[in-house]
Scaffold this motif. Structure first.
Motif, PDB file in Angstrom:
ATOM      1  N   ASP A   1       0.815  -1.219   0.000  1.00 43.97           N
ATOM      2  CA  ASP A   1       0.000   0.000   0.000  1.00 43.97           C
ATOM      3  C   ASP A   1       0.850   1.271   0.000  1.00 43.97           C
ATOM      4  O   ASP A   1       0.423   2.318   0.507  1.00 43.97           O
ATOM      5  CB  ASP A   1      -0.952   0.013   1.204  1.00 43.97           C
ATOM      6  CG  ASP A   1      -1.945  -1.147   1.162  1.00 43.97           C
ATOM      7  OD1 ASP A   1      -2.332  -1.551   0.054  1.00 43.97           O
ATOM      8  OD2 ASP A   1      -2.321  -1.652   2.241  1.00 43.97           O
ATOM      9  N   ALA A   2       2.044   1.199  -0.567  1.00 44.62           N
ATOM     10  CA  ALA A   2       2.878   2.404  -0.708  1.00 44.62           C
ATOM     11  C   ALA A   2       2.196   3.388  -1.652  1.00 44.62           C
ATOM     12  O   ALA A   2       1.448   2.978  -2.540  1.00 44.62           O
ATOM     13  CB  ALA A   2       4.255   2.026  -1.246  1.00 44.62           C
ATOM     14  N   PRO A   3       2.411   4.683  -1.476  1.00 43.59           N
ATOM     15  CA  PRO A   3       1.724   5.675  -2.318  1.00 43.59           C
ATOM     16  C   PRO A   3       2.016   5.524  -3.805  1.00 43.59           C
ATOM     17  O   PRO A   3       1.186   5.875  -4.644  1.00 43.59           O
ATOM     18  CB  PRO A   3       2.234   7.015  -1.782  1.00 43.59           C
ATOM     19  CG  PRO A   3       3.457   6.691  -1.007  1.00 43.59           C
ATOM     20  CD  PRO A   3       3.274   5.326  -0.465  1.00 43.59           C
ATOM     21  N   LYS A   4       3.207   4.992  -4.164  1.00 39.45           N
ATOM     22  CA  LYS A   4       3.557   4.770  -5.570  1.00 39.45           C
ATOM     23  C   LYS A   4       4.076   3.341  -5.752  1.00 39.45           C
ATOM     24  O   LYS A   4       5.115   3.125  -6.383  1.00 39.45           O
ATOM     25  CB  LYS A   4       4.597   5.793  -6.032  1.00 39.45           C
ATOM     26  CG  LYS A   4       4.105   7.229  -5.992  1.00 39.45           C
ATOM     27  CD  LYS A   4       5.127   8.190  -6.573  1.00 39.45           C
ATOM     28  CE  LYS A   4       4.598   9.619  -6.571  1.00 39.45           C
ATOM     29  NZ  LYS A   4       5.577  10.562  -7.170  1.00 39.45           N
ATOM     30  N   GLU A   5       3.338   2.407  -5.240  1.00 35.89           N
ATOM     31  CA  GLU A   5       3.783   1.013  -5.231  1.00 35.89           C
ATOM     32  C   GLU A   5       3.989   0.477  -6.648  1.00 35.89           C
ATOM     33  O   GLU A   5       3.128   0.601  -7.519  1.00 35.89           O
ATOM     34  CB  GLU A   5       2.760   0.146  -4.498  1.00 35.89           C
ATOM     35  CG  GLU A   5       3.210  -1.303  -4.325  1.00 35.89           C
ATOM     36  CD  GLU A   5       2.200  -2.113  -3.533  1.00 35.89           C
ATOM     37  OE1 GLU A   5       1.141  -1.567  -3.159  1.00 35.89           O
ATOM     38  OE2 GLU A   5       2.474  -3.298  -3.272  1.00 35.89           O
ATOM     39  N   VAL A   6       5.160  -0.134  -6.880  1.00 35.96           N
ATOM     40  CA  VAL A   6       5.468  -0.741  -8.172  1.00 35.96           C
ATOM     41  C   VAL A   6       5.138  -2.229  -8.112  1.00 35.96           C
ATOM     42  O   VAL A   6       4.996  -2.825  -7.038  1.00 35.96           O
ATOM     43  CB  VAL A   6       6.951  -0.537  -8.542  1.00 35.96           C
ATOM     44  CG1 VAL A   6       7.232   0.929  -8.786  1.00 35.96           C
ATOM     45  CG2 VAL A   6       7.872  -1.079  -7.457  1.00 35.96           C
ATOM     46  N   ASN A   7       5.033  -2.841  -9.272  1.00 38.11           N
ATOM     47  CA  ASN A   7       4.617  -4.236  -9.372  1.00 38.11           C
ATOM     48  C   ASN A   7       5.818  -5.168  -9.207  1.00 38.11           C
ATOM     49  O   ASN A   7       6.607  -5.366 -10.132  1.00 38.11           O
ATOM     50  CB  ASN A   7       3.940  -4.472 -10.729  1.00 38.11           C
ATOM     51  CG  ASN A   7       3.318  -5.855 -10.817  1.00 38.11           C
ATOM     52  OD1 ASN A   7       3.224  -6.572  -9.824  1.00 38.11           O
ATOM     53  ND2 ASN A   7       2.901  -6.237 -12.013  1.00 38.11           N
ATOM     54  N   LEU A   8       5.965  -5.741  -8.018  1.00 38.19           N
ATOM     55  CA  LEU A   8       7.064  -6.654  -7.715  1.00 38.19           C
ATOM     56  C   LEU A   8       6.511  -7.940  -7.115  1.00 38.19           C
ATOM     57  O   LEU A   8       5.485  -7.923  -6.439  1.00 38.19           O
ATOM     58  CB  LEU A   8       8.050  -6.024  -6.723  1.00 38.19           C
ATOM     59  CG  LEU A   8       8.803  -4.774  -7.183  1.00 38.19           C
ATOM     60  CD1 LEU A   8       9.585  -4.179  -6.022  1.00 38.19           C
ATOM     61  CD2 LEU A   8       9.734  -5.086  -8.349  1.00 38.19           C
ATOM     62  N   ASP A   9       7.206  -9.043  -7.356  1.00 34.80           N
ATOM     63  CA  ASP A   9       6.788 -10.311  -6.767  1.00 34.80           C
ATOM     64  C   ASP A   9       7.138 -10.331  -5.284  1.00 34.80           C
ATOM     65  O   ASP A   9       7.953  -9.542  -4.797  1.00 34.80           O
ATOM     66  CB  ASP A   9       7.470 -11.479  -7.487  1.00 34.80           C
ATOM     67  CG  ASP A   9       8.994 -11.385  -7.406  1.00 34.80           C
ATOM     68  OD1 ASP A   9       9.582 -11.971  -6.494  1.00 34.80           O
ATOM     69  OD2 ASP A   9       9.583 -10.691  -8.265  1.00 34.80           O
ATOM     70  N   PHE A  10       6.505 -11.259  -4.556  1.00 34.86           N
ATOM     71  CA  PHE A  10       6.667 -11.314  -3.106  1.00 34.86           C
ATOM     72  C   PHE A  10       8.115 -11.563  -2.709  1.00 34.86           C
ATOM     73  O   PHE A  10       8.622 -10.949  -1.758  1.00 34.86           O
ATOM     74  CB  PHE A  10       5.773 -12.420  -2.529  1.00 34.86           C
ATOM     75  CG  PHE A  10       5.969 -12.642  -1.044  1.00 34.86           C
ATOM     76  CD1 PHE A  10       5.384 -11.793  -0.123  1.00 34.86           C
ATOM     77  CD2 PHE A  10       6.762 -13.691  -0.594  1.00 34.86           C
ATOM     78  CE1 PHE A  10       5.581 -11.984   1.244  1.00 34.86           C
ATOM     79  CE2 PHE A  10       6.957 -13.896   0.767  1.00 34.86           C
ATOM     80  CZ  PHE A  10       6.361 -13.037   1.688  1.00 34.86           C
ATOM     81  N   HIS A  11       8.802 -12.454  -3.417  1.00 36.17           N
ATOM     82  CA  HIS A  11      10.188 -12.789  -3.057  1.00 36.17           C
ATOM     83  C   HIS A  11      11.089 -11.567  -3.160  1.00 36.17           C
ATOM     84  O   HIS A  11      11.903 -11.297  -2.256  1.00 36.17           O
ATOM     85  CB  HIS A  11      10.704 -13.902  -3.975  1.00 36.17           C
ATOM     86  CG  HIS A  11      12.151 -14.244  -3.742  1.00 36.17           C
ATOM     87  ND1 HIS A  11      12.571 -14.927  -2.615  1.00 36.17           N
ATOM     88  CD2 HIS A  11      13.274 -13.974  -4.483  1.00 36.17           C
ATOM     89  CE1 HIS A  11      13.888 -15.078  -2.666  1.00 36.17           C
ATOM     90  NE2 HIS A  11      14.335 -14.513  -3.791  1.00 36.17           N
ATOM     91  N   THR A  12      10.964 -10.807  -4.235  1.00 38.90           N
ATOM     92  CA  THR A  12      11.796  -9.612  -4.410  1.00 38.90           C
ATOM     93  C   THR A  12      11.504  -8.583  -3.328  1.00 38.90           C
ATOM     94  O   THR A  12      12.420  -7.951  -2.783  1.00 38.90           O
ATOM     95  CB  THR A  12      11.554  -8.990  -5.794  1.00 38.90           C
ATOM     96  OG1 THR A  12      11.834  -9.961  -6.805  1.00 38.90           O
ATOM     97  CG2 THR A  12      12.442  -7.781  -6.011  1.00 38.90           C
ATOM     98  N   LYS A  13      10.245  -8.401  -3.003  1.00 38.56           N
ATOM     99  CA  LYS A  13       9.879  -7.466  -1.940  1.00 38.56           C
ATOM    100  C   LYS A  13      10.473  -7.888  -0.598  1.00 38.56           C
ATOM    101  O   LYS A  13      11.000  -7.060   0.158  1.00 38.56           O
ATOM    102  CB  LYS A  13       8.350  -7.385  -1.810  1.00 38.56           C
ATOM    103  CG  LYS A  13       7.668  -6.517  -2.849  1.00 38.56           C
ATOM    104  CD  LYS A  13       6.213  -6.347  -2.507  1.00 38.56           C
ATOM    105  CE  LYS A  13       5.522  -5.382  -3.442  1.00 38.56           C
ATOM    106  NZ  LYS A  13       4.115  -5.128  -3.066  1.00 38.56           N
TER     107      LYS A  13
END
Length: 235
Positions: free
Chosen positions: A147-159
């Motif tokens: 829920d970051a204000p400018k959240e980018v599309n990343l997979d769970f592992h990378t996050k």
């Protein structure tokens, strides 16, 4: 008979409810829950807003003011614009290309990807841990966390890997996330940019922002009228 209030059970001291100190204690009890209330979502947003305003997040900003984007693109020659189509890396390596691509993404409301990429490039230029730590925290809270204000599309592992490295950040902390976002833009946004009207206009040399120049009219001199007799019949 009035009901006594037990003030101190250890001493077995009681008092009536109509006593002044009972009223004071009662009001204090009512006010206590308000003091213990936790900060709400609005306060969290305010803290994040202050964090984004810190100068270290904007150092080396490649974008400049929005008004400069059109100016930069209008000065690009068709030959330069054609080179942007050779590769995505070539496009981002030139400031005018980066500005034009950023403006295109803003028109699609997906500028968070290129802003994240730029923030990572700026982050890797940091020269000390004192600079890395606040920048890493700001980038993570702005682009990566849930829920970051400018959240980018990343997979769970990378996050998750990125989150674990935030405590002791290195210049390579965001490399995996940046590579993922780079590939997304290269495979999705970049082809659309090459098919867009603004880019095709640059390639053809038809930038709409470039003003049309008017040819200056010829000025007459006294010599132009030598030997010319006035014709009074027109009056």
């Amino acid at each position: 008979m009035e009901n006594p209030l037990l003030l101190f059970p250890q001493l077995n001291i009681s008092a009536s409810k109509d006593k002044p100190y009972y009223k004071v204690m009662k009001s204090a009890i009512k006010e206590e829950p308000h003091k213990a209330s936790k900060p709400g979502a609005k306060q969290k947003r305010n803290r994040l807003s202050l964090l984004l305003q810190k100068p270290e997040f904007h150092e080396g900003d490649h974008l400049g003011k929005p008004g400069n984007l059109t100016k930069a693109a209008s000065s690009v020659s068709p030959e330069e614009a054609v080179k942007w189509g050779e590769s995505f890396d070539k496009l981002l390596s030139e400031k005018a290309g980066l500005d034009a691509f950023t403006k295109f993404l803003k028109s699609e409301f997906s500028e968070e990807n290129i802003e994240f990429w730029i923030a990572c490039e700026d982050y890797k230029k940091s020269k000390s841990m004192h600079e890395l730590l606040p920048k890493a925290k700001t980038i993570f809270e702005t682009f990566i966390q849930k829920d970051a204000p400018k959240e980018v599309n990343l997979d769970f592992h990378t996050k998750e890997v990125t989150r674990q490295n935030i405590g002791q950040p290195l210049p390579s902390t965001f490399d995996a996330a940046q590579t993922t976002v780079y590939r997304l833009m290269e495979q999705d946004s970049y082809p659309r940019f090459l098919r867009s009207d603004p880019y095709l206009s640059l390639v053809k040399g038809r930038s709409p922002a470039r003003p049309t120049l008017r040819r200056r009219s010829r000025s007459f001199t006294v010599n132009d009228f030598k030997g010319v007799r006035p014709d009074f019949t027109v009056w």
